[in-house]
Design an enzyme around this catalytic site. Sequence first.
Site, PDB file in Angstrom:
ATOM      1  N   SER A  39      53.712  39.170  39.678  1.00 46.05           N
ATOM      2  CA  SER A  39      52.865  39.391  39.219  1.00 46.05           C
ATOM      3  C   SER A  39      53.323  40.759  37.997  1.00 46.05           C
ATOM      4  CB  SER A  39      51.893  40.089  39.856  1.00 46.05           C
ATOM      5  OG  SER A  39      50.545  40.495  39.049  1.00 46.05           O
ATOM      6  N   ASP A 152      47.848  34.357  39.978  1.00 44.92           N
ATOM      7  CA  ASP A 152      48.834  35.347  40.549  1.00 44.92           C
ATOM      8  C   ASP A 152      49.789  35.227  41.433  1.00 44.92           C
ATOM      9  OD1 ASP A 152      49.662  38.281  41.670  1.00 44.92           O
ATOM     10  OD2 ASP A 152      48.453  38.942  39.814  1.00 44.92           O
TER      11      ASP A 152
END
Length: 294
Positions: A39, A152
């Site tokens: 991320s 993510d």
Amino acid sequence: MTSVSLVLGSGGARGYAHIGVIEVLEARGYHISCIAGSSMGALVGGLYAAGALDAYREWVMGLSRLQILRLLDLTFGLGTIRGDRLFQKITDLAGDPGIETLRIPFTAVATDIIHHKEVWFQRGSLQAAIRASVAVPGVFAPIVDAHRVLVDGGVLNPLPIIPVVAARSDLIIAVDLNSSPAMPEVQLPRALSLIPTVPDSVAMASILKKNGEKNYENKFKLDSNLDVLMCSLEVMQGALSQYKIAGYSPDVLMNIPTETCRFHDFHRAREVIEVGRKVANESLDALEERARKE
């Protein structure tokens, strides 16, 4: 020179702390020999590997809340934000090199929600890898890639230590952005329901400001559906990080507390970077003191 395999965790706006950590490592003479990130860790790590972190730091330190809102292109599809404007800016800063051409080995971690597994990007487009790794479910639109739907990396691996274990470095340093606060405290709106509407939250903040309340902007930690969603994600990622650390313990673990800022406080880059510097200096001071005593 001490070589470091650097692991940069996920955690929204707290990812700015990674910038401070990298600055301290370089200033103190450590050599970053490889990076794995999830991320925001993938974003910062990828930009560093591409030689564009300085330009990114200068840009984000000047961003206001309004400027950030203007970057977000809203959609009614699978995510609230497409991210096209944001990633065009990232491309302007770093270009789109192949990961295999970067000056140091780099791994970006994403999650394939169709096949329930991690995806490691170690070759191919840097921008595509970062975009997949930061696609927070329900916030950024997922990346549909052949038979995969990528979101993510923090959904499965918020602290990707395994990709750097085989690297020949003197130290593995991991930066966890989901460290539990020392004294947890939940602040809820006094005059509102648990999950008020956004207009009510804005109105309450306005009232507090007019009444001279200090720190009105951060007065309530759970004042919208987004706060609840992001706090839930942080809880999940914090627990997953502990499992990753237990399985492959890094030589140095730098903990960035969750109270540093909210997940979506991307207008607070300057102060969050400073938190990263502070935590890095304290951690390295302790490491070097132990080394002197041995």
